[in-house]
Design an enzyme around this catalytic site. Structure first.
Site, PDB file in Angstrom:
ATOM      1  N   GLU A   1      45.098 -28.330 -43.364  1.00 19.32           N
ATOM      2  CA  GLU A   1      44.231 -27.640 -42.056  1.00 19.32           C
ATOM      3  C   GLU A   1      44.283 -26.118 -42.344  1.00 19.32           C
ATOM      4  O   GLU A   1      44.986 -25.633 -43.138  1.00 19.32           O
ATOM      5  CB  GLU A   1      45.261 -27.841 -41.106  1.00 19.32           C
ATOM      6  CG  GLU A   1      45.858 -29.205 -40.593  1.00 19.32           C
ATOM      7  CD  GLU A   1      47.123 -29.132 -39.897  1.00 19.32           C
ATOM      8  OE1 GLU A   1      47.250 -28.177 -39.033  1.00 19.32           O
ATOM      9  OE2 GLU A   1      47.964 -30.090 -39.939  1.00 19.32           O
TER      10      GLU A   1
ATOM     11  N   LYS B   1      44.474 -22.225 -41.561  1.00 20.45           N
ATOM     12  CA  LYS B   1      45.791 -21.533 -41.318  1.00 20.45           C
ATOM     13  C   LYS B   1      45.038 -20.429 -40.047  1.00 20.45           C
ATOM     14  O   LYS B   1      44.523 -19.595 -40.612  1.00 20.45           O
ATOM     15  CB  LYS B   1      46.390 -20.834 -42.236  1.00 20.45           C
ATOM     16  CG  LYS B   1      47.749 -20.066 -41.682  1.00 20.45           C
ATOM     17  CD  LYS B   1      48.781 -19.776 -42.937  1.00 20.45           C
ATOM     18  CE  LYS B   1      49.907 -18.892 -42.603  1.00 20.45           C
ATOM     19  NZ  LYS B   1      49.711 -17.808 -41.514  1.00 20.45           N
TER      20      LYS B   1
ATOM     21  N   ASP C   1      44.459 -17.427 -37.830  1.00 26.03           N
ATOM     22  CA  ASP C   1      45.032 -16.067 -37.779  1.00 26.03           C
ATOM     23  C   ASP C   1      45.243 -15.578 -36.376  1.00 26.03           C
ATOM     24  O   ASP C   1      44.298 -14.963 -35.662  1.00 26.03           O
ATOM     25  CB  ASP C   1      44.225 -15.097 -38.575  1.00 26.03           C
ATOM     26  CG  ASP C   1      45.141 -13.824 -38.622  1.00 26.03           C
ATOM     27  OD1 ASP C   1      46.411 -13.822 -38.378  1.00 26.03           O
ATOM     28  OD2 ASP C   1      44.414 -12.803 -39.383  1.00 26.03           O
TER      29      ASP C   1
ATOM     30  N   TYR D   1      48.637 -28.359 -33.353  1.00 27.54           N
ATOM     31  CA  TYR D   1      49.009 -28.831 -34.619  1.00 27.54           C
ATOM     32  C   TYR D   1      50.383 -29.396 -34.720  1.00 27.54           C
ATOM     33  O   TYR D   1      50.646 -30.169 -35.993  1.00 27.54           O
ATOM     34  CB  TYR D   1      48.533 -28.042 -35.959  1.00 27.54           C
ATOM     35  CG  TYR D   1      49.393 -26.743 -35.822  1.00 27.54           C
ATOM     36  CD1 TYR D   1      48.552 -25.666 -35.305  1.00 27.54           C
ATOM     37  CD2 TYR D   1      50.683 -26.586 -36.034  1.00 27.54           C
ATOM     38  CE1 TYR D   1      49.159 -24.481 -35.168  1.00 27.54           C
ATOM     39  CE2 TYR D   1      50.981 -25.231 -36.040  1.00 27.54           C
ATOM     40  CZ  TYR D   1      50.593 -24.013 -35.663  1.00 27.54           C
ATOM     41  OH  TYR D   1      51.060 -22.915 -35.528  1.00 27.54           O
TER      42      TYR D   1
ATOM     43  N   LYS E   1      47.485 -19.081 -49.126  1.00 24.57           N
ATOM     44  CA  LYS E   1      46.889 -17.847 -48.507  1.00 24.57           C
ATOM     45  C   LYS E   1      45.371 -17.525 -49.324  1.00 24.57           C
ATOM     46  O   LYS E   1      45.244 -17.741 -50.388  1.00 24.57           O
ATOM     47  CB  LYS E   1      47.555 -16.642 -48.698  1.00 24.57           C
ATOM     48  CG  LYS E   1      48.988 -16.678 -47.812  1.00 24.57           C
ATOM     49  CD  LYS E   1      48.825 -16.507 -46.348  1.00 24.57           C
ATOM     50  CE  LYS E   1      48.747 -15.092 -46.195  1.00 24.57           C
ATOM     51  NZ  LYS E   1      49.461 -14.618 -45.126  1.00 24.57           N
TER      52      LYS E   1
ATOM     53  N   CYS F   1      19.980  12.907 -29.084  1.00 29.71           N
ATOM     54  CA  CYS F   1      19.874  11.557 -29.698  1.00 29.71           C
ATOM     55  C   CYS F   1      19.098  11.750 -31.034  1.00 29.71           C
ATOM     56  O   CYS F   1      18.214  12.409 -31.251  1.00 29.71           O
ATOM     57  CB  CYS F   1      18.837  10.582 -28.696  1.00 29.71           C
ATOM     58  SG  CYS F   1      18.186   9.174 -29.482  1.00 29.71           S
TER      59      CYS F   1
ATOM     60  N   CYS G   1      15.150  10.365 -30.940  1.00 33.32           N
ATOM     61  CA  CYS G   1      14.334  11.133 -30.043  1.00 33.32           C
ATOM     62  C   CYS G   1      14.500  12.498 -29.795  1.00 33.32           C
ATOM     63  O   CYS G   1      13.793  13.313 -29.136  1.00 33.32           O
ATOM     64  CB  CYS G   1      14.043  10.461 -28.765  1.00 33.32           C
ATOM     65  SG  CYS G   1      15.287  10.444 -27.610  1.00 33.32           S
TER      66      CYS G   1
ATOM     67  N   CYS H   1      21.659   8.091 -24.801  1.00 31.96           N
ATOM     68  CA  CYS H   1      20.492   8.626 -24.516  1.00 31.96           C
ATOM     69  C   CYS H   1      19.720   8.039 -23.395  1.00 31.96           C
ATOM     70  O   CYS H   1      19.582   6.790 -23.418  1.00 31.96           O
ATOM     71  CB  CYS H   1      19.798   8.251 -26.052  1.00 31.96           C
ATOM     72  SG  CYS H   1      17.915   8.719 -25.720  1.00 31.96           S
TER      73      CYS H   1
ATOM     74  N   CYS I   1      12.672   6.533 -25.726  1.00 34.25           N
ATOM     75  CA  CYS I   1      13.164   6.515 -26.956  1.00 34.25           C
ATOM     76  C   CYS I   1      12.968   5.377 -28.090  1.00 34.25           C
ATOM     77  O   CYS I   1      13.119   4.288 -27.430  1.00 34.25           O
ATOM     78  CB  CYS I   1      14.809   6.650 -26.922  1.00 34.25           C
ATOM     79  SG  CYS I   1      15.622   6.680 -28.412  1.00 34.25           S
TER      80      CYS I   1
END
Ligand code: IVH
Length: 706
Positions: free
Chosen positions: A112, A114, A116, A250, A351, A445, A448, A463, A468
Site C-alpha cells: 500500500e 505510505k 505522508d 488501512y 521508503k 510592478c 508595467c 499592482c 498591466c
C-alpha cells in the site's frame, strides 16, 4: 409515512449521496436535487431538535472545543513501522522473519502507499462514529472528534452487520437501505470497531487552496502535511471544515462483537477478515475510503518491483507518499510475529528517497498574478530532485522571505513534492560567506512599472494597474477556465499566442476573433481553428454567474458570483449597485462590496462590458438550472465518453442538466443515450453491447432543441 420516518429516510438518503459524492466521486443526483433534500431535512431538524443525533449529516461542523483537547487512551497500542531504504533492506527483513517462522515462506504480501499525513484512530459504536483521536505517543492520543466529523469522507455511520452499501446506480430514491436500521442503535450489545487511517490533503486540493489564498492576498500554506496537521488541531471545527481534509483507512485496531443481533438470527458474523487485502475490501464495503493503489502479491520480489514502480511514478499519486508499506497479508501470522519496540515485525515501510536538496538561490523574481498580486519566486541554480530538474521554487510571499531571512546568494533547502510546486524551506545559514544580499520587495510592478499597493490586513502587495500586460495573460486564462466561461481547448499556450500577436487585448476580443487570424498562428490548421471558434461561440450562452466569476473581480469567486447573479439578474443592475446594496446580500462584507464597486467604476472595465454586450455575451436571469426553461432532456440519462468538439467534460454535464437530463458515469440498461466523442473509452463498447442509442455533440444539441 410519519414525519419521523421521513426524517430517518432523508438522513439515510443524504448520507448515501454524500458518500457517492465525496468517497466514490460519482454522484447520482444533481446539486440542486441534493439541496432540495437537504433543505427538507434541515427544516425537520429545526422543528424537531430532539431528533438530532451525532450521526446526522448536519452535525459535521460541531461544537468548539474549550481550551485544549482531552486525552484518550487507545484500546491497543498504535504502532509505527520499521524502515527499509531499498530492496536489500526489504530482503533482509524477509530473511529475519522467515527465520522466526517458516510460514513466512508461503506468505503473500499486500503493498500500500505510505501516505505522508497524520495517523488517526476512529471509534464506531453500534455503527455510529463516536470518537476520533490523534495517534499521540501511540498509547495516548488527543480527542479530536469534532474536527474529524468535518472530514466529509469519514462516514458518520457504518452498517453494523456487514451489509454492503447499496451503491448501485439503480438504487431507487426513497428505498435506500444503507443498513438495517432495526439492528442498529437499538442493539443492547456492545459493538465496537476501532480503525486507523491517515488524514491528508490531496495535492490538487492543496494547490487550489493556496491559489485561492494567493489571489485573495493572503498567506499561503507551506506543504500539505503541515496544513493537515494544523487543521486537525484547530479548537474551532468550523475552521477545520474549510480545509480540504480527507482520509484513507488501512487497519482495524480493535474489534468487539460478542454476539450481533444478526448472528443470533443465524446470519454470517460481522468480523474483520484476517487478510490485509481482504480487510481493505471489507473496510471499503463498510463505506470507508481505502487506497486503490494497493495490490497483493505471492512473492516478496513482486512486492518489491511494484514498490519500485511507484517510486518512479510517485508524481502520479494524488497525494504525498513517502514510500510504500509492504505488509504480510496474513494478519494472524503478522500478529504472532510480534514487534520490536514500536515496530511490528509483520510489515515494513519501503521508503522513497527524500526529495529535499540544497542549491544556490541565484535571484528572486517577481511574478504578477491575475488579481495583480506580486509573488516572489526563487530562481535557483538548476538542481535535480529525483529525476526532475528544478530551476524555480515558490517563496510564498515577501513576509516569508523576511521571516526566514532568505538572502540572494544563499544556499537554500528546496523541497519538491509530487504535483505541489517546489518550495524553498529556508537558508542554510552555516555556509554563508558574507557575499549574500538581503532582499527588499519591489516598490513598482516589474511588468508595467506602476507603484505597488498594500491592502490592510493582507500580506500581499498588488499592482493595481488594470492595463498591466502581465495581468492580461492571467486574466484571460482565468476567464476561459473551467469554473468561469469554460472555453474548451483554449489553453495557456494559445492564450499567450493570442496576446503576443496582439489579437487579444482584453477578454471581449476573444468573441470577435476570425478564422484567418487563427490560421496565421503557429500550430493552427483548419479544424483546430473551427473548433476553437465554435467553442468560444458556445460560451456566449453561459449563465450570468459564470460571466461574473470570469470577470475576476477581487474577492468574487464562484459562490459569490452565484449570489450576485441571483440577486441582480443582469450585469447592468450589478454595475449600478452601491456598496450598501451589496452589503445587504448575505455573506457580503464591506471589503468585497468595495472591491465590486471599485471594479465597475473603472473606465477600462466599463469599456470591456460594452464590448462584451456588443459581442452578444450578455446573459440575463439568475443562475444555472433556472436559466433554461426548456427541459427537453427531462427523464433521460446520459453517459459521456471521449472528447467532444466544443463542450468540455463539465460543460456537457451542465448542458444536459440545464435541460433537465441526468448524467451518470457508467453505462447500464437504464442509460438513454451515450454521447460519443473522439477517443472514447470502454463505455462505447458497453453501449454497443447493450444496444444503447449513440449521439454526437450535434445530435445531443438537437435533441435538447438548443
Ligand atoms: S501501517 C501496524 N499503512 O506511516 C501498522 N501505516 O511510519 C502500522 N502510514 O504511523 C502502520 N500510510 O501513520 C500503515 N498504508 C499505511 C500507511 C501507514 C501511512 C503511516 C502511519 C504510521 C507511519 C509509520
Amino acid at each position: 409515512m410519519t414525519t419521523f420516518d421521513r426524517y430517518t429516510q432523508l438522513k439515510q438518503e443524504l448520507s448515501f449521496h454524500l458518500y457517492r459524492y465525496h468517497v466514490l466521486d460519482d454522484p447520482i443526483i444533481s446539486d440542486a436535487e441534493y439541496d432540495k433534500l437537504w433543505n427538507e431535512f434541515k427544516a425537520l431538524e429545526a422543528e424537531h431538535p430532539e431528533w438530532i443525533s451525532p450521526d446526522s449529516p448536519s452535525q459535521r461542523a460541531g461544537t468548539v472545543v474549550s481550551e485544549k483537547f482531552e486525552k484518550v487512551r487507545h484500546p491497543r497500542p498504535i504502532l509505527s513501522l520499521a524502515n527499509a531504504f531499498g530492496a536489500e533492506d526489504a530482503r533482509a527483513w524477509y530473511e529475519r522473519i522467515r527465520k522466526l517462522d517458516d510460514r513466512v515462506e508461503r506468505a503473500k504480501f499486500t503493498v500500500e502507499p505510505k501516505i505522508d499525513g497524520l495517523s488517526v484512530v476512529l471509534h464506531y459504536r453500534d455503527g455510529v462514529f463516536v470518537q476520533g483521536a490523534t495517534r499521540g505517543d501511540g498509547e495516548i492520543g488527543e480527542d479530536i472528534t469534532a474536527n474529524l466529523r468535518t472530514v466529509r469522507t469519514i462516514p458518520l455511520r457504518i452498517p453494523v452487520d456487514g451489509e454492503k452499501w447499496k451503491a448501485e446506480n439503480e438504487q431507487p430514491a426513497g428505498q435506500l437501505s444503507l443498513f438495517d436500521a432495526s439492528t442498529n442503535s437499538q442493539s443492547p450489545l456492545p459493538n465496537t470497531l476501532v480503525i486507523r487511517g491517515e488524514i491528508f490533503i490531496a495535492n490538487r486540493d492543496f494547490d487550489a487552496l493556496n491559489q485561492k489564498l494567493a489571489d485573495a492576498g493572503e498567506k499561503t500554506y507551506l506543504n500539505p502535511r503541515n496544513t493537515a496537521a494544523g487543521s486537525l488541531r484547530q479548537l474551532d471545527p468550523a475552521i477545520t471544515a474549510t480545509r480540504p481534509l480527507t482520509i484513507l483507512v488501512y487497519q482495524v485496531v480493535y474489534f468487539e462483537n460478542p454476539l450481533s443481533p444478526r448472528e443470533r438470527a443465524g446470519v454470517r458474523d460481522f468480523s474483520p477478515p484476517t487478510s490485509q487485502w481482504e480487510l481493505l475490501n471489507w473496510l471499503k464495503d463498510l463505506g470507508f475510503p481505502v487506497t486503490d493503489v494497493a495490490r497483493r502479491f505471492d512473492t516478496l520480489e513482486e512486492a518489491i518491483s511494484y514498490t519500485e514502480t511507484w517510486d518512479k511514478g510517485r508524481d502520479n499519486l494524488p497525494y504525498e507518499a513517502d514510500g510504500m508499506v509492504i505488509k504480510l497479508d496474513d494478519l494472524t501470522l503478522a500478529a504472532e510475529l510480534g514487534f520490536v519496540g514500536k515496530d511490528p515485525r509483520g510489515a515494513i515501510a519501503f521508503k522513497f528517497p527524500a526529495r529535499e536538496v540544497t542549491t544556490q538561490l541565484l535571484n528572486i523574481d517577481v511574478e504578477v498574478g491575475r488579481t495583480g498580486v506580486l509573488t516572489p519566486r526563487a530562481a535557483l541554480e538548476p538542481v535535480e530532485i529525483n529525476g526532475v530538474i528544478v530551476k524555480n521554487a515558490t517563496l510564498h510571499n515577501f513576509d516569508y522571505i523576511a521571516e526566514k531571512d532568505i538572502r540572494i546568494g544563499d544556499r537554500v533547502l528546496v523541497k519538491r513534492a509530487g504535483e505541489v510546486i517546489p518550495y524553498v524551506i529556508g537558508p542554510v545559514v552555516d555556509v554563508r560567506n558574507g557575499a549574500e544580499q538581503s532582499y527588499l520587495p519591489p516598490q513598482t510592478c516589474p511588468a508595467c512599472g506602476q507603484p505597488v499597493e498594500h491592502f490592510e490586513g493582507e500580506v500581499a502587495w498588488y499592482c493595481v494597474n488594470a492595463a498591466c500586460p502581465a495581468q492580461l495573460v492571467r486574466n484571460v486564462e482565468h476567464f476561459v477556465s473551467k469554473g468561469a466561461m469554460d472555453i474548451n481547448g483554449l489553453g495557456i499556450k494559445i492564450v499567450e499566442q493570442l496576446i503576443a500577436e496582439g489579437l487579444v487585448r482584453d477578454v471581449a476580443d476573444l468573441y470577435t476573433l476570425e478564422k484567418p487570424q487563427l490560421l496565421a498562428l503557429e500550430g493552427f490548421a483548419d479544424k483546430k481553428a473551427d473548433n476553437l471558434l465554435a467553442a468560444i461561440a458556445t460560451t456566449k450562452a453561459q449563465p450570468l454567474n459564470r460571466l461574473i466569476a470570469a470577470l475576476g473581480i477581487h474577492g468574487v469567486g464562484e459562490v459569490a458570483a452565484g449570489d450576485l447573479a441571483k440577486h441582480f439578474g443582469n450585469l447592468d443592475s450589478l454595475a449600478q449597485a452601491s456598496a450598501t446594496d451589496l452589503q445587504a446580500i448575505e455573506g457580503f462584507g464591506p471589503n468585497t462590496a468595495e472591491s465590486i464597486v471599485d471594479w465597475f467604476s473603472r473606465e477600462a472595465n466599463r469599456r470591456l462590458l460594452e464590448k462584451l454586450k456588443a459581442a452578444g455575451v450578455w446573459p440575463q436571469g439568475s443562475n444555472q438550472l433556472s436559466v433554461i426553461s426548456n427541459q427537453a432532456l427531462a427523464g433521460l440519462t446520459f453517459v459521456v465518453t471521449g472528447t467532444l468538439p466544443t463542450l468540455s467534460r463539465e460543460g456537457v454535464k451542465e448542458f444536459i442538466e440545464q435541460h433537465g437530463g441526468k448524467v451518470t458515469d457508467s453505462v447500464s440498461k437504464k442509460t438513454s443515450y451515450l454521447v460519443l466523442g473522439e477517443n472514447p473509452g470502454s463505455k462505447h463498447d458497453k453501449a454497443l453491447a447493450l444496444g444503447i442509442p449513440i449521439l454526437d455533440e450535434a445530435g445531443l444539441k438537437s435533441l435538447a432543441k438548443a
